[in-house]
Enzyme design. Structure first.
Site, short mmCIF file in Angstrom:
data_model
loop_
_atom_site.label_atom_id
_atom_site.label_comp_id
_atom_site.label_asym_id
_atom_site.label_seq_id
_atom_site.Cartn_x
_atom_site.Cartn_y
_atom_site.Cartn_z
N TYR A 1 55.47 79.32 13.13
CA TYR A 1 54.29 78.46 13.34
C TYR A 1 54.55 77.07 12.78
CZ TYR A 1 49.40 77.22 13.93
OH TYR A 1 48.24 76.61 14.33
N HIS B 1 47.65 70.47 6.73
CA HIS B 1 47.16 71.85 6.53
C HIS B 1 48.28 72.72 5.96
CE1 HIS B 1 43.30 72.03 9.13
NE2 HIS B 1 43.41 70.88 8.51
N LYS C 1 52.79 75.20 20.35
CA LYS C 1 54.20 74.79 20.41
C LYS C 1 54.53 73.74 21.48
CE LYS C 1 56.12 76.85 17.09
NZ LYS C 1 55.36 76.07 16.15
N TYR D 1 42.36 81.84 13.81
CA TYR D 1 42.73 82.56 15.04
C TYR D 1 42.07 83.93 14.96
CZ TYR D 1 46.41 79.10 15.98
OH TYR D 1 47.09 77.95 16.27
P1 RFL Z 1 52.78 65.61 29.67
O1 RFL Z 1 51.94 65.31 28.47
O2 RFL Z 1 52.22 66.47 30.73
O3 RFL Z 1 53.19 64.20 30.29
C1 RFL Z 1 53.77 64.09 31.57
C2 RFL Z 1 53.46 62.70 32.08
O4 RFL Z 1 54.14 62.50 33.31
C3 RFL Z 1 53.24 61.82 34.19
N1 RFL Z 1 53.70 62.08 35.56
C4 RFL Z 1 54.29 61.16 36.36
N2 RFL Z 1 54.60 59.87 36.16
C5 RFL Z 1 55.18 59.18 37.17
N3 RFL Z 1 55.43 59.74 38.40
C6 RFL Z 1 55.14 61.04 38.65
N4 RFL Z 1 55.39 61.57 39.85
C7 RFL Z 1 54.54 61.80 37.60
N5 RFL Z 1 54.13 63.10 37.50
C8 RFL Z 1 53.62 63.25 36.26
C9 RFL Z 1 51.89 62.41 33.84
O5 RFL Z 1 50.82 61.57 34.27
C10 RFL Z 1 51.98 62.51 32.33
O6 RFL Z 1 51.52 61.35 31.68
O7 RFL Z 1 54.18 66.26 29.25
P2 RFL Z 1 55.08 66.06 27.94
O8 RFL Z 1 55.26 64.60 27.61
O9 RFL Z 1 56.25 66.92 28.15
O10 RFL Z 1 54.18 66.64 26.74
C11 RFL Z 1 53.87 68.00 26.68
C12 RFL Z 1 52.50 68.21 26.02
O11 RFL Z 1 51.54 67.39 26.65
C13 RFL Z 1 52.05 69.68 26.08
O12 RFL Z 1 53.12 70.56 25.86
C14 RFL Z 1 50.96 70.01 25.02
O13 RFL Z 1 49.78 69.29 25.26
C15 RFL Z 1 50.66 71.51 25.00
N6 RFL Z 1 49.56 71.86 24.07
C16 RFL Z 1 49.78 71.96 22.70
N7 RFL Z 1 51.00 71.71 22.20
C17 RFL Z 1 51.20 71.73 20.83
O14 RFL Z 1 52.33 71.51 20.39
N8 RFL Z 1 50.18 71.98 19.94
C18 RFL Z 1 48.92 72.24 20.38
O15 RFL Z 1 48.03 72.41 19.54
C19 RFL Z 1 48.68 72.27 21.80
N9 RFL Z 1 47.45 72.48 22.27
C20 RFL Z 1 48.26 72.02 24.55
C21 RFL Z 1 47.22 72.33 23.62
C22 RFL Z 1 47.96 71.85 25.90
C23 RFL Z 1 46.68 71.99 26.33
N10 RFL Z 1 46.46 71.80 27.74
C24 RFL Z 1 45.36 71.16 28.29
C25 RFL Z 1 47.51 72.10 28.66
C26 RFL Z 1 45.92 72.48 24.03
C27 RFL Z 1 45.64 72.33 25.39
C28 RFL Z 1 44.21 72.48 25.76
C1 PHB Z 2 44.08 72.37 19.07
O1 PHB Z 2 43.58 71.91 18.01
O2 PHB Z 2 43.86 71.85 20.17
C2 PHB Z 2 44.95 73.56 19.00
C3 PHB Z 2 45.38 74.03 17.77
C4 PHB Z 2 46.18 75.16 17.71
C5 PHB Z 2 46.52 75.81 18.88
C6 PHB Z 2 46.11 75.33 20.11
C7 PHB Z 2 45.32 74.20 20.18
O3 PHB Z 2 47.27 76.93 18.81
#
Ligand code: RFL
Ligand code: PHB
Length: 390
Positions: A384, A72, A296, A201
């Site tokens: 971004y 994109h 992020k 957005y």
């Molecule tokens: P994670 O992915 O939470 O992974 C942590 C892992 O540790 C395990 N764990 C354990 N394992 C062993 N023993 C224990 N005691 C443990 N406790 C926990 C867990 O099961 C898990 O597998 O952290 P990590 O690797 O730091 O990754 C971070 C990302 O997952 C997170 O920042 C993003 O998903 C945030 N986020 C977004 N980030 C972006 O850069 N771009 C996006 O578009 C974006 N959209 C989002 C998001 C997060 C969302 N949610 C649900 C929070 C959209 C959503 C909806």
């Molecule tokens: C997503 O596609 O899940 C998404 C994209 C951009 C954001 C957050 C979530 O800022």
């Protein structure tokens, strides 16, 4: 059992770190509490910045991303019946973003690591980490119904926001800075082609909405909702009607399709400093959380482990701890920049339930400024699309 680097958590941070170390010949073990299917299906991020894609390529983990990821060149902001496109390459000197789901990044890394014979254990729940300030920290975990220990030269907590590794740090050594927002996101996945080519957005007096996607066939859509919202209160028709009402898109209506999942996520900003204590490091969501408005979280997690992976490889090859000692400061500069950007995007685009008309006018003025000033738009675009890695 002993390993050089014990990694707690097999999310994107833990998996990419283990990939970097394994390829460089540094012995490491990943302990992940959930099973493989759960980790591979957990719906989360969808947007990768340029440096995240570069890091995955360097780790030899971008073949499918390069084949299937959607590149994109911009996003659209909408407010007050108007729209403005932010052109990333034009404003950032060529940087872009990729739409490629976190689930797919995780699947790719798991498959590669298992195929390469790396030590990656699922259903291995870490209970505690001891001896962070000794030369030999120990991970206590449960696997196959048995309590086990893993001694390590270094332990890395990649165990997310609810992880246990942070508890290995004595009280008073670290500080956590935090902000909780007075709204949440209702996120849905729908089997329908996205109605817009790029992410939108939308600021609206009814609350924020985000129009994103996973593929040319699958839409990913979000609505600002009050904290404590039950997804059961949002039948499909209500969701589509609200997405239409908030979009302000010319010609109006989104194409509707089968909604395959609904979930509510609260919004929080949080940073724990420093990101290291003795021989224990924190990376990714274990150390910091951003509200998702700036996309992020995953990108910061990748940036942390790139810095840490390089530092561990340097230490293993040369004995120098210089980069390890700089890890926390190096990462925190980028973390705080992303925290500010995520806060800015969140507070500029959402409607706080307590918000006055004055504050709404300030939001509109800020969005107008982005549309009118190339400098203001460039500032948004650089943040971004992501700053280059240190
Ligand atoms: P994670 O992915 O939470 O992974 C942590 C892992 O540790 C395990 N764990 C354990 N394992 C062993 N023993 C224990 N005691 C443990 N406790 C926990 C867990 O099961 C898990 O597998 O952290 P990590 O690797 O730091 O990754 C971070 C990302 O997952 C997170 O920042 C993003 O998903 C945030 N986020 C977004 N980030 C972006 O850069 N771009 C996006 O578009 C974006 N959209 C989002 C998001 C997060 C969302 N949610 C649900 C929070 C959209 C959503 C909806
Ligand atoms: C997503 O596609 O899940 C998404 C994209 C951009 C954001 C957050 C979530 O800022």
């Amino acid at each position: 059992m002993h390993t050089t680097v014990g990694i707690v958590g097999g999310g994107p941070a833990g998996l990419l770190l283990s990939r970097m170390l394994h390829r460089a010949g540094v012995d490491c073990v990943v302990l992940e509490s959930r099973d493989r299917a759960y980790v591979e299906q957990r719906q989360r991020a969808g947007l990768l910045e340029q440096s995240t894609v570069d890091a995955l390529r360097e780790a030899g983990a971008a073949a499918r991303l390069d084949a299937e990821g959607l590149v994109h060149d911009g996003v659209e902001l909408r407010w007050d019946g108007r729209g403005h496109r932010i052109d990333f390459p034009a404003l950032t000197g060529g940087r872009k973003v990729w739409v490629y789901a976190q689930t797919e990044v995780v699947k790719d890394l798991v498959a590669l690591q298992l195929a390469d014979g790396a030590a990656l254990y699922f259903e291995a729940r870490v209970r505690a980490v001891e001896g962070a300030d000794t030369g030999r920290p120990v991970i206590h975990y449960t696997h196959d119904g048995q309590d086990k220990t893993l001694t390590c030269d270094y332990v890395v907590g990649c165990d997310g926001f609810h992880g246990v590794v942070r508890a290995a740090v004595p009280e008073g050594v670290q500080r956590t800075f935090e902000r909780v927002y007075p709204y949440s996101w209702l996120g849905i996945m729908a089997d329908v082609p996205p109605s817009c080519e790029e992410l939108v957005y939308a600021h609206s007096p009814r609350g924020f909405a985000l129009y994103s996607m996973r593929s040319p066939e699958v839409s990913r859509l979000y609505l600002q909702v009050p904290n404590g919202t039950d997804p059961a209160d949002w039948p499909d028709e209500r969701i589509w009607d609200e997405l239409d009402a908030r979009s302000g898109l010319p010609g109006g209506k989104l194409e509707r399709g089968r909604i395959t999942s609904k979930s509510v996520l609260p919004m929080r900003s949080s940073v724990t400093e420093p990101m290291r204590y003795g021989r224990v490091f924190l990376a990714g969501d274990a150390a910091h959380i951003v509200p998702p408005t700036g996309a992020k979280g995953l990108n910061l997690a990748v940036a942390d482990v790139v810095v840490l992976g390089r530092a561990l490889i340097q230490w293993r090859r040369t004995g120098s701890k210089e980069q390890l000692d700089a890890y926390s400061d190096t990462c925190l500069r980028r973390v705080w920049r992303a925290e500010h950007f995520s806060y800015f995007m969140t507070t500029t685009l959402h409607t706080d339930p307590e918000q006055s008309g004055f504050e709404t006018r300030l939001q509109i003025s800020q969005l107008d400024r982005i549309a009118e000033s190339k400098h203001a738009a460039a500032e948004l675009a650089m943040n971004y699309a992501g700053l280059p890695l240190p």
